[in-house]
Design a protein around this motif. Sequence first.
Motif, PDB file in Angstrom:
ATOM      1  N   VAL A 221       0.885  -1.273   0.117  1.00  0.00           N
ATOM      2  CA  VAL A 221      -0.081  -0.082   0.002  1.00  0.00           C
ATOM      3  C   VAL A 221       0.980   1.080   0.057  1.00  0.00           C
ATOM      4  O   VAL A 221       2.174   1.331   0.203  1.00  0.00           O
ATOM      5  CB  VAL A 221      -0.848  -0.061   1.369  1.00  0.00           C
ATOM      6  N   THR A 222       0.249   2.370  -0.427  1.00  0.00           N
ATOM      7  CA  THR A 222       1.006   3.706  -0.251  1.00  0.00           C
ATOM      8  C   THR A 222       1.343   4.033   1.140  1.00  0.00           C
ATOM      9  O   THR A 222       0.467   3.717   2.302  1.00  0.00           O
ATOM     10  CB  THR A 222       0.166   4.506  -0.787  1.00  0.00           C
ATOM     11  N   SER A 223       2.396   4.487   1.180  1.00  0.00           N
ATOM     12  CA  SER A 223       3.078   4.687   2.518  1.00  0.00           C
ATOM     13  C   SER A 223       2.896   6.254   3.149  1.00  0.00           C
ATOM     14  O   SER A 223       2.522   7.021   2.181  1.00  0.00           O
ATOM     15  CB  SER A 223       4.710   4.457   2.749  1.00  0.00           C
ATOM     16  N   ASN A 224       3.095   6.572   4.265  1.00  0.00           N
ATOM     17  CA  ASN A 224       2.896   7.945   5.023  1.00  0.00           C
ATOM     18  C   ASN A 224       3.830   8.832   4.488  1.00  0.00           C
ATOM     19  O   ASN A 224       3.629  10.032   4.530  1.00  0.00           O
ATOM     20  CB  ASN A 224       2.913   7.780   6.383  1.00  0.00           C
ATOM     21  N   ILE A 225       5.130   8.518   4.170  1.00  0.00           N
ATOM     22  CA  ILE A 225       6.205   9.155   3.602  1.00  0.00           C
ATOM     23  C   ILE A 225       5.987   9.745   2.506  1.00  0.00           C
ATOM     24  O   ILE A 225       6.736  10.649   1.797  1.00  0.00           O
ATOM     25  CB  ILE A 225       7.351   8.653   3.919  1.00  0.00           C
ATOM     26  N   SER A 226       5.102   9.279   1.459  1.00  0.00           N
ATOM     27  CA  SER A 226       4.871   9.761  -0.057  1.00  0.00           C
ATOM     28  C   SER A 226       4.438  11.282  -0.074  1.00  0.00           C
ATOM     29  O   SER A 226       3.657  11.625   1.016  1.00  0.00           O
ATOM     30  CB  SER A 226       3.909   8.883  -0.720  1.00  0.00           C
ATOM     31  N   SER A 227       4.768  12.134  -0.739  1.00  0.00           N
ATOM     32  CA  SER A 227       4.755  13.630  -0.830  1.00  0.00           C
ATOM     33  C   SER A 227       3.259  13.743  -1.661  1.00  0.00           C
ATOM     34  O   SER A 227       2.669  14.822  -1.463  1.00  0.00           O
ATOM     35  CB  SER A 227       5.751  14.065  -1.516  1.00  0.00           C
ATOM     36  N   GLY A 232      -2.198   4.240   2.584  1.00  0.00           N
ATOM     37  CA  GLY A 232      -2.965   3.093   2.816  1.00  0.00           C
ATOM     38  C   GLY A 232      -3.795   2.783   1.577  1.00  0.00           C
ATOM     39  O   GLY A 232      -4.565   1.813   1.584  1.00  0.00           O
ATOM     40  N   LEU A 233      -3.279   3.219   0.414  1.00  0.00           N
ATOM     41  CA  LEU A 233      -4.068   2.760  -0.884  1.00  0.00           C
ATOM     42  C   LEU A 233      -3.571   1.701  -1.388  1.00  0.00           C
ATOM     43  O   LEU A 233      -1.995   1.533  -1.605  1.00  0.00           O
ATOM     44  CB  LEU A 233      -4.017   3.938  -1.962  1.00  0.00           C
TER      45      LEU A 233
END
Length: 298
Positions: A221-227, A232-233
Motif C-alpha cells: 500500500v502507499t506509505s505515509n512518507i509519500s509526498s 493506505g491505498l
Amino acid sequence: MESKRSKYVLISLTVFCILLIGLTSIRDTWLTPLRTGVGYVLIPVQSGVNSVGSAIYGEITDLSKLHSAQKENKEMKDIITQLTEENTRLQSEELELNRLRKLYGLDQQYGQYEKVGARVIANDSSNWFQVFRIDKGSKDGIAVNMNVMAGGGLVGIVTDVGANYATVRSIIDDSSRVSSMAMQSGDSCIVAGDLTLFKEGRLRITNVLKDSDLKNGDKIVTSNISSVFLPGLLVGYAADITNDSNNVTKSGYLVPAAEFDSLQEVLVITKLKSEMMKEETSQETTSAETQATESASQ
C-alpha cells in the motif's frame, strides 16, 4: 292398289336399313385405322404437353416456395440480428454494472476520502493505459496530484487539468515512483513503473532493507512518507522477493491490483496529500500550543 303401295314402302325401308347397316360397318372399318394413326401421333404430343405443363406448374410452385422461404429467411435473419444486438447490449450493461459495483466497493473501502467518478475518454497510443484522459476537470473539483483509483487499487495520479478533462499518469509509466510499504510488516519500499516489465503483468519493487520482513504475497500500500500519494491505498501484491547482490537490500516484483489494459471508469480522490499534511501540521501545532498553555497555567 293400296296394299301394293304399302308393300313398296316396306321394301324401301328394309333396303334403307340394310344400306345404313352397311355404311356403318364400312365407316368403322375405315375409321378404325385412321383413329389408330391419329392416336399414335396425338398421344405422345399430349403426353409431352402434359409433362411440360406439369414441369411448368412444378417450377412455378417451387419458385413460389423459394420466394416464401427467402422471405422467411430474411425475417429470421432480422430477428437474429435484433436478438444479437440485444444480447450484446445486455452483456455490455452487465459488464458495466460489474465495474460500477467494484468501484462502489472501492469507494466504500476508502470511505474516509471524498471521490469523484470519471470515465476514461482517451489514452496514449500504446496497448496499456500508461497516460490517459478522463472526462472530469477543474469545474468538477479535480486538481493536479490527486490520486486516481480503479479495479481495486491505485491507478495513478493527475498531472494536468482542464476545465472539462484531466490527464492521468499511471503507476506503470516508466517515470512513476510510488513510496509504498508492506501492509503486514510496515516495511517501506518503492514501486517503480516499467512498461517493458509490465508486459509480463508486473512492476518492480526496490529499496527494501535486507532485514525487512517483506515476503511474497504481502499487500503493498502507499506509505505515509509519500509526498503526493495518500496513505493506505492498495497498489498490489509482492512477488519473487530476493536479496540483492549488494547484500544490503532486497528487491522483487509487484502484481498490480488494477487492470491497466481495460480501464473505463475511475475514482478520483479529491483530497490532496499536501492538504492532509497541512492539516496534520496545523493539528500538531494546535496540540503543542494547547499543551504549552496547560503547562504554563500549572
